[in-house]
Design a protein around this motif. Structure first.
Motif, PDB file in Angstrom:
ATOM      1  N   ARG A   1      11.591   6.957  -1.019  1.00 33.24           N
ATOM      2  CA  ARG A   1      10.438   7.707  -0.700  1.00 33.24           C
ATOM      3  C   ARG A   1       9.489   7.735  -1.800  1.00 33.24           C
ATOM      4  O   ARG A   1      10.114   8.235  -2.562  1.00 33.24           O
ATOM      5  CB  ARG A   1      10.671   8.978   0.088  1.00 33.24           C
TER       6      ARG A   1
ATOM      7  N   GLU B   1       9.280   8.856  19.505  1.00 36.82           N
ATOM      8  CA  GLU B   1      10.501   9.239  20.464  1.00 36.82           C
ATOM      9  C   GLU B   1      10.806  10.909  20.301  1.00 36.82           C
ATOM     10  O   GLU B   1      11.519  11.317  21.213  1.00 36.82           O
ATOM     11  CB  GLU B   1      11.626   8.504  19.595  1.00 36.82           C
TER      12      GLU B   1
ATOM     13  N   ARG C   1       0.821   8.623  19.486  1.00 38.40           N
ATOM     14  CA  ARG C   1       1.728   8.045  18.735  1.00 38.40           C
ATOM     15  C   ARG C   1       2.910   7.359  19.257  1.00 38.40           C
ATOM     16  O   ARG C   1       3.710   6.613  18.834  1.00 38.40           O
ATOM     17  CB  ARG C   1       2.241   8.826  17.552  1.00 38.40           C
TER      18      ARG C   1
ATOM     19  N   ALA D   1      10.919  15.683  10.189  1.00 36.76           N
ATOM     20  CA  ALA D   1       9.654  14.942  10.086  1.00 36.76           C
ATOM     21  C   ALA D   1       9.732  14.217   8.677  1.00 36.76           C
ATOM     22  O   ALA D   1       8.814  12.949   8.788  1.00 36.76           O
ATOM     23  CB  ALA D   1       8.639  16.124   9.915  1.00 36.76           C
TER      24      ALA D   1
ATOM     25  N   ILE E   1       8.253   9.850  14.749  1.00 37.10           N
ATOM     26  CA  ILE E   1       7.954  11.306  15.303  1.00 37.10           C
ATOM     27  C   ILE E   1       6.734  11.536  15.207  1.00 37.10           C
ATOM     28  O   ILE E   1       5.887  10.959  14.619  1.00 37.10           O
ATOM     29  CB  ILE E   1       8.789  12.371  14.086  1.00 37.10           C
TER      30      ILE E   1
ATOM     31  N   ILE F   1      -0.037  12.373   6.928  1.00 41.10           N
ATOM     32  CA  ILE F   1       1.134  11.516   6.471  1.00 41.10           C
ATOM     33  C   ILE F   1       1.733  11.275   7.532  1.00 41.10           C
ATOM     34  O   ILE F   1       2.623  10.290   7.870  1.00 41.10           O
ATOM     35  CB  ILE F   1       1.965  12.539   5.640  1.00 41.10           C
ATOM     36  N   ILE F   2       2.117  12.424   8.735  1.00 48.32           N
ATOM     37  CA  ILE F   2       2.834  12.005  10.145  1.00 48.32           C
ATOM     38  C   ILE F   2       2.077  10.900  10.739  1.00 48.32           C
ATOM     39  O   ILE F   2       2.768  10.099  11.497  1.00 48.32           O
ATOM     40  CB  ILE F   2       2.809  13.289  10.734  1.00 48.32           C
ATOM     41  N   ASP F   3       0.889  10.980  10.735  1.00 44.62           N
ATOM     42  CA  ASP F   3      -0.188  10.033  11.252  1.00 44.62           C
ATOM     43  C   ASP F   3       0.139   8.698  10.842  1.00 44.62           C
ATOM     44  O   ASP F   3      -0.418   7.567  11.316  1.00 44.62           O
ATOM     45  CB  ASP F   3      -1.517  10.492  11.281  1.00 44.62           C
ATOM     46  N   GLY F   4       0.984   8.450   9.529  1.00 40.78           N
ATOM     47  CA  GLY F   4       1.079   7.283   8.870  1.00 40.78           C
ATOM     48  C   GLY F   4       0.294   6.989   7.901  1.00 40.78           C
ATOM     49  O   GLY F   4       0.032   5.844   7.596  1.00 40.78           O
ATOM     50  N   ALA F   5      -0.588   7.814   7.187  1.00 37.12           N
ATOM     51  CA  ALA F   5      -1.308   7.469   6.104  1.00 37.12           C
ATOM     52  C   ALA F   5      -0.430   7.358   4.952  1.00 37.12           C
ATOM     53  O   ALA F   5       0.250   8.250   4.707  1.00 37.12           O
ATOM     54  CB  ALA F   5      -2.324   8.800   5.954  1.00 37.12           C
TER      55      ALA F   5
ATOM     56  N   MET G   1       3.930  15.186  14.802  1.00 35.40           N
ATOM     57  CA  MET G   1       4.275  16.934  14.687  1.00 35.40           C
ATOM     58  C   MET G   1       3.009  17.490  14.950  1.00 35.40           C
ATOM     59  O   MET G   1       1.984  16.911  14.828  1.00 35.40           O
ATOM     60  CB  MET G   1       4.543  17.057  13.325  1.00 35.40           C
TER      61      MET G   1
ATOM     62  N   PRO H   1       7.957   9.428   6.730  1.00 32.57           N
ATOM     63  CA  PRO H   1       7.566  10.066   8.258  1.00 32.57           C
ATOM     64  C   PRO H   1       7.247   9.165   9.131  1.00 32.57           C
ATOM     65  O   PRO H   1       7.461   9.290  10.330  1.00 32.57           O
ATOM     66  CB  PRO H   1       6.558  11.328   7.767  1.00 32.57           C
ATOM     67  N   ARG H   2       6.025   8.071   8.717  1.00 31.35           N
ATOM     68  CA  ARG H   2       5.565   7.372   9.633  1.00 31.35           C
ATOM     69  C   ARG H   2       6.541   6.040  10.089  1.00 31.35           C
ATOM     70  O   ARG H   2       6.155   5.496  11.399  1.00 31.35           O
ATOM     71  CB  ARG H   2       4.374   6.224   8.997  1.00 31.35           C
ATOM     72  N   ASP H   3       7.798   6.239   9.623  1.00 28.36           N
ATOM     73  CA  ASP H   3       8.640   5.107  10.171  1.00 28.36           C
ATOM     74  C   ASP H   3       9.603   5.782  10.889  1.00 28.36           C
ATOM     75  O   ASP H   3      10.559   5.283  11.367  1.00 28.36           O
ATOM     76  CB  ASP H   3       9.509   4.242   9.160  1.00 28.36           C
ATOM     77  N   ARG H   4       9.841   7.224  11.052  1.00 32.85           N
ATOM     78  CA  ARG H   4      10.837   7.776  11.898  1.00 32.85           C
ATOM     79  C   ARG H   4      10.505   8.005  13.353  1.00 32.85           C
ATOM     80  O   ARG H   4      11.358   8.276  13.994  1.00 32.85           O
ATOM     81  CB  ARG H   4      10.790   9.206  11.293  1.00 32.85           C
TER      82      ARG H   4
ATOM     83  N   MET I   1       4.161   0.811  19.834  1.00 29.44           N
ATOM     84  CA  MET I   1       5.475   1.896  19.530  1.00 29.44           C
ATOM     85  C   MET I   1       5.714   1.893  17.950  1.00 29.44           C
ATOM     86  O   MET I   1       5.392   0.970  17.253  1.00 29.44           O
ATOM     87  CB  MET I   1       6.706   1.161  20.427  1.00 29.44           C
ATOM     88  N   MET I   2       6.669   2.771  17.909  1.00 33.54           N
ATOM     89  CA  MET I   2       7.223   2.727  16.434  1.00 33.54           C
ATOM     90  C   MET I   2       7.787   1.480  16.101  1.00 33.54           C
ATOM     91  O   MET I   2       8.534   1.040  16.858  1.00 33.54           O
ATOM     92  CB  MET I   2       8.125   4.133  16.100  1.00 33.54           C
ATOM     93  N   ALA I   3       7.926   1.288  14.728  1.00 32.14           N
ATOM     94  CA  ALA I   3       8.344   0.155  14.197  1.00 32.14           C
ATOM     95  C   ALA I   3       9.955   0.332  14.439  1.00 32.14           C
ATOM     96  O   ALA I   3      10.633  -0.667  14.708  1.00 32.14           O
ATOM     97  CB  ALA I   3       8.139   0.088  12.745  1.00 32.14           C
ATOM     98  N   MET I   4      10.633   1.555  14.146  1.00 32.58           N
ATOM     99  CA  MET I   4      11.909   1.872  14.353  1.00 32.58           C
ATOM    100  C   MET I   4      12.632   1.268  15.541  1.00 32.58           C
ATOM    101  O   MET I   4      13.695   0.854  15.696  1.00 32.58           O
ATOM    102  CB  MET I   4      12.229   3.380  13.967  1.00 32.58           C
TER     103      MET I   4
END
Ligand SMILES: Nc1ncnc2c1ncn2[C@@H]1O[C@H](COP(=O)(O)OP(=O)(O)O)[C@@H](O)[C@H]1O
Ligand SMILES: [Mg+2]
Lengths: 275, 303, 368
Positions: free
Chosen positions: B20, C153, C150, C50, C77, A172-176, C79, C72-75, B1-4
């Motif tokens: 979410r 930040e 990744r 996260a 971060i 999930i953190i990896d963007g899945a 982990m 999470p993927r948009d933050r 980079m991240m979208a944000m």
């Protein structure tokens, strides 16, 4: 002395076990390779001649190669149903194991009901006719999925409990996204239990007799187990052919068992115990 | 980079609405639920209605409990109910007894253990119809190899399937032959999970093999025993293939069970009656299953 | 850019509140360590940052953006988990590149980033292996590599070293420090090990029971713990603590009474203690110096000689167990009487609520 007696008892036990479980198979094989008159005697004797090939060919070609059609049908049903079962049951087992919710009790209850309750046959036939699935192969596929889901869900859920949740979270953190987590991380990790589900369900569905009997009438829809039933009357005087048919029908499960006996035994015990 | 990082300053409005999604979406239940609900649950519930009707598939007339009344009035239908229970009891008992015996034998220190286990288990995977046909031949009253073998030791074998009083028991024996392998492997799993320490402690205390069986194996494999009992009892109640392949419920109606009655009534076009049989079978199984459900829940609660 | 701000963050599981309102600002590029005993809510807090746990109430800003409801993927971060959580069915290369693949990065870019991360972590030779073929330390590197590609930040670490053996842990600790300097990213690191916290952090956040006890630079927390909890938690061996009663107060000076703690007195301008107040005295083992005439008197229970220093277990007059760590090989035997002196600046005093009565280091410095 006592040791000797115990040893003797063990030998007797093993010996009778072998007799009881092997003799019927030998009987099937022997009868299948006899000629018609010898087979009709139903005795446990060595054949004098071996018309193996003739018996085989006669059985295969009877009624316009019905057995070949049956093999094709059974294979199609089995492959279709098992594929659906693997994906659908893994999805249910996964969410059921991972997520807390009010529905969990309901899901467990339905799984248990599906495991134990026999289907209501005639209403099902009526329903299948209404929605146009009666006497069709794909209808049979869906029926097999509905009837075998419970067992597969139980196996998957138990296995998924052993996969650490941190793995989902890493993904999930990896963007899945949810589908990525399931199809790219979880499903590949379910391979051992998927093998078990595939072999156990293939044998179950391939061996199924009752459901095709009810829901799949018609000669072009015949399945392997139904050929036995059909030929039972046709070959009532030709035991060699009937037994050759049994032999041919038994070979696929035997082959699967030779290669996967560990998975089958583990799967059936786990399914039974957890159910 | 991240979208944000590219859009970081674009919006600072609080995102108050829940947007979410859970990583474990409940719609994963949906495909399975549709198939199960339509093809299993719906017919099961509608059977309760149809069992109260005279029914031709095209139209149904409500007749109340007539079908059930008939079920418990007609001797051949009652016979079916009684046979179902006999069949379940006999197969269940024998599977437990022989399954446990075989499991003890096949966990003891003997040679070719793995092969023997496979031999005992394989019948589970063989087509029931095939087994039925083979055993019908072997149980032939005069020429069958079982009676020939009995003759050799001076016993004149009975008409296994032709004697109306015996037929259902003969079929039950074949079911035991076919299904004892599953019971055995469940017992084996149960016995293997008993820590070896108990046996060693008992051995040091001087317990005989029989005592070890009575005081360790038997009590500690109780979960396996419960599983086997429930499994084989329900399986016994539902059995159809063997009866149909071996006797077609005969001679007469002597070996009919509920599942074969359901099929016969269906073939005869008595759909309402057939469905009533189905409901009777549900009730029998529920009587077995509800205690099981409570038992299982309690066990889970303990953990 | 990537400042983090936590505003009154709460978390409840059902009716149990595990995070009880946390306010915290984290500057860009800071290495922040959350430290606290097991079960105090460190992981929960990190996982809320996260996006793996819902925030019950409060606001979380990463950069300028409110992130409460962001995936999470948009933050921005990444982990690293305690168990590493490597995908067992993928090679190291694919493990590291999985996130890029999901983001549909072009193949060349993916390859370049994976190799760059591998170079930084010196694991280029491991790329073709499966996680099962790696040692614990190597797995740890892969997990970090997966975070690096990744280009986040903010890096989040949840007890990343606790599965490693002691020697490797020290090495990895130094590498993490170097990595932080090299990447310049914000890092938030969770541990229950105060040594890790002291060595790694720019800023330590001490948590207990879902509340922040103190925030500050490691040395501040050591020198000036805000309360008994922090005093006991930070520093090894633990600070000696004993109940005392405030005696005569004269000017800024309080006399402290207690068996085995004779004529100990303590100077602090502006204290509000009165004679008879129940206080807790705290002195770090390293602050005790052997001195025949010192005010801290006891009987030696056990002496551990480590060569460079000696750890003395002794018992005060009131029976309390204390520790002293003195330099070199002190000529002290078991069972004998021993006395220590302590610099006034090393004396800490906590009031009945456990708060440190002195929030700044006293300038008074003299042997007693
Ligand atoms: N999913 C959960 N449901 C209920 N309580 C939880 C859950 N996760 C954690 N907790 C509780 O929250 C508290 C904090 O847990 P955690 O953040 O993991 O502590 P730490 O990481 O500091 O050891 C613990 O008391 C734990 O029991
Ligand atoms: Mg934790």
């Amino acid at each position: 002395m006592i040791a000797l007696r115990r040893y003797g008892l063990t030998v007797i036990a093993v010996f009778s076990t072998v007799i009881i479980f092997i003799v019927p198979f030998l009987f099937i094989v022997l009868t299948a390779i006899k000629d018609r008159t010898e087979a009709a005697r139903l005795d446990f004797s060595w054949p004098t001649n071996f018309p193996v090939w003739e018996n085989f060919w006669t059985v295969i070609s009877t009624r316009n190669f019905m057995l070949v059609t049956a093999y094709i049908n059974s294979t199609l049903i089995t492959v279709g149903a098992v594929t659906l079962l693997v994906i659908l049951a893994a999805m249910v087992g996964y969410v059921r194991q991972r997520r807390k919710g009010w529905w969990n009790g309901l899901v467990d209850f339905l799984v248990l009901a599906g495991l134990m309750m026999p289907p209501a046959v005639v209403p099902t036939i009526w329903l299948l006719q209404e929605i146009g699935l009666f006497a069709t192969l794909h209808g049979m596929v869906f029926i097999q999925v509905a009837y075998n889901l419970s067992f597969c869900i139980i196996l998957y859920r138990a296995f998924i409990a052993t996969i650490p949740r941190e793995l989902d979270e890493a993904a999930i953190i990896d963007g899945a996204r949810p589908l990525d987590v399931f199809f790219r991380v979880i499903l590949p990790l379910l391979k051992p239990v998927t093998v078990t589900v595939i072999v156990v369900q293939s044998v179950t569905i391939f061996n199924d007799f009752v459901n095709p009997l009810y829901y799949l009438p018609g000669n072009q829809n015949v399945t392997v187990q139904l050929t036995l039933y059909n030929f039972q009357s046709q070959f009532s005087t030709a035991y060699n052919l009937l037994f050759m048919n049994i032999l041919l029908v038994t070979i696929p499960p035997l082959i699967v068992f030779l290669f996967y006996n560990r998975q089958i035994v583990a799967g059936m015990t786990a399914g039974a115990v957890k159910g | 980079m991240m979208a944000m990082s590219s859009s970081a300053t674009a919006s600072n409005a609080p995102l108050t609405k829940r947007q979410r999604t859970s990583p474990y979406p409940t719609w994963f239940f949906l495909p399975a639920a549709i198939i199960y609900g339509v093809l299993f649950l719906f017919p099961t519930f509608s059977s309760i209605y149809f069992s109260l009707t005279r029914w031709t598939l095209f139209d149904s007339t409500f007749i109340g409990l007539d079908n059930f009344a008939q079920f418990f009035r007609e001797p051949f239908l009652i016979q079916g109910v009684i046979n179902t229970i006999i069949f379940a009891l006999v197969t269940c008992t024998l599977k437990v007894v022989f399954g446990l015996g075989l499991a003890v034998l096949l966990t003891s220190d003997i040679r070719m253990r793995a092969l023997l286990r496979s031999i005992v288990f394989f019948p589970v995977l063989v087509s029931a119809v095939g087994v039925g046909i083979a055993f019908t031949a072997m149980m032939h009253p005069t020429r069958g190899i079982i009676n020939i073998a009995l003759d050799l030791v001076g016993i004149s074998g009975p008409g296994w399937l032709t004697n109306p009083a015996l037929a259902i028991y003969s079929v039950a024996l074949v079911e035991v032959w076919r299904g004892v392998g599953l019971a055995t492997v469940i017992f084996i799993a149960g016995i293997m999970s008993i820590p070896q320490d108990y046996y060693e402690a008992a051995r040091i205390d001087g317990a005989s093999a029989w005592e070890r069986f009575c005081y360790i194996t038997l009590p500690l494999s109780r979960p396996a025993t419960v599983t086997v009992i429930i499994l084989s009892f329900i399986h016994g109640l539902r059995n159809f293939e063997l009866v149909w392949a071996m006797t077609r419920g005969g001679p007469g109606f002597a070996s009919d069970v509920l599942a074969s009655v359901i099929y016969k009534q269906y073939q005869a076009g008595f759909y309402g009656l057939s469905t009533a049989g189905n409901v009777v079978l549900f009730v029998l199984i529920a009587l077995m299953a509800i205690p099981l459900y409570i038992y299982l829940n309690r066990r889970e609660g303990h953990q | 850019m990537a400042d983090l701000a936590l505003k009154s963050i709460h978390k409840s599981y059902g009716s149990v509140e595990v995070i009880k309102g946390i306010d915290l600002d984290i500057g860009h590029g800071e290495f922040v360590v959350f430290v606290g005993p097991s079960g105090c809510g460190k992981s929960t807090l990190l996982r809320m940052i996260a996006g793996l746990e819902e925030i019950t109430s409060g606001e979380l800003y990463i950069g300028e953006k409110l992130c409460n409801n962001m995936e999470p993927r948009d933050r921005g971060i990444a982990m690293v988990f305690q168990s590493y959580a490597l995908y067992p069915h993928m090679s190291v290369y694919d493990n590291v590149g999985f996130g890029l693949k999901l983001a549909k990065a072009p193949k060349e870019e993916r390859d370049r980033k994976i190799r760059e991360a591998a170079r930084i972590l010196q694991m280029e030779h491991l790329l073709e292996r499966r996680p099962s073929q790696l040692s614990g330390g190597q797995r740890q590197r892969v997990a970090i590599g997966r975070a690096i590609v990744r280009e986040p930040e903010v890096f989040l670490f949840d007890e990343p070293l606790s599965n490693l053996d002691a020697a490797l842990r020290v090495d990895m600790r130094m590498e993490l420090s170097k990595l932080h300097q090299q990447l310049g990213a914000t890092m938030i690191y969770v541990t229950h090990d105060q040594v890790e916290a002291m060595t790694l952090a720019d800023k330590i956040v001490v948590l207990n029971n879902g509340e922040v006890q103190q925030t500050g630079a490691p040395i501040d927390l050591y020198k000036n713990p805000a309360n008994l909890f922090v005093a006991g938690f930070i520093g090894s061996p633990k600070m000696n603590l004993s109940p005392v009663i405030a005696g005569e107060v004269s000017g800024s000076r309080i006399a402290l009474g207690g068996e085995g703690l004779e004529q100990l007195s303590y100077a602090f301008d502006g204290h509000r203690q009165k004679p008879g107040d129940r206080l807790t005295l705290g002195i770090r083992p390293h602050a005790l110096k052997i001195s025949e005439t010192g005010p801290v008197k006891g009987k030696v229970d056990l002496v551990e000689r480590l060569g460079n220093e000696t750890i003395i277990n002794f018992r005060l007059g009131n029976g309390e167990q204390w520790l002293a760590v003195v330099d070199g090989d002190a000529p002290i035997g078991r069972g004998g009487a021993v006395a220590f002196s302590v610099a006034e600046s090393d004396i800490m005093l906590f009031d009945e609520n456990g708060e440190n009565v002195r929030c700044l280091v006293s300038a008074v410095d003299g042997e007693i």
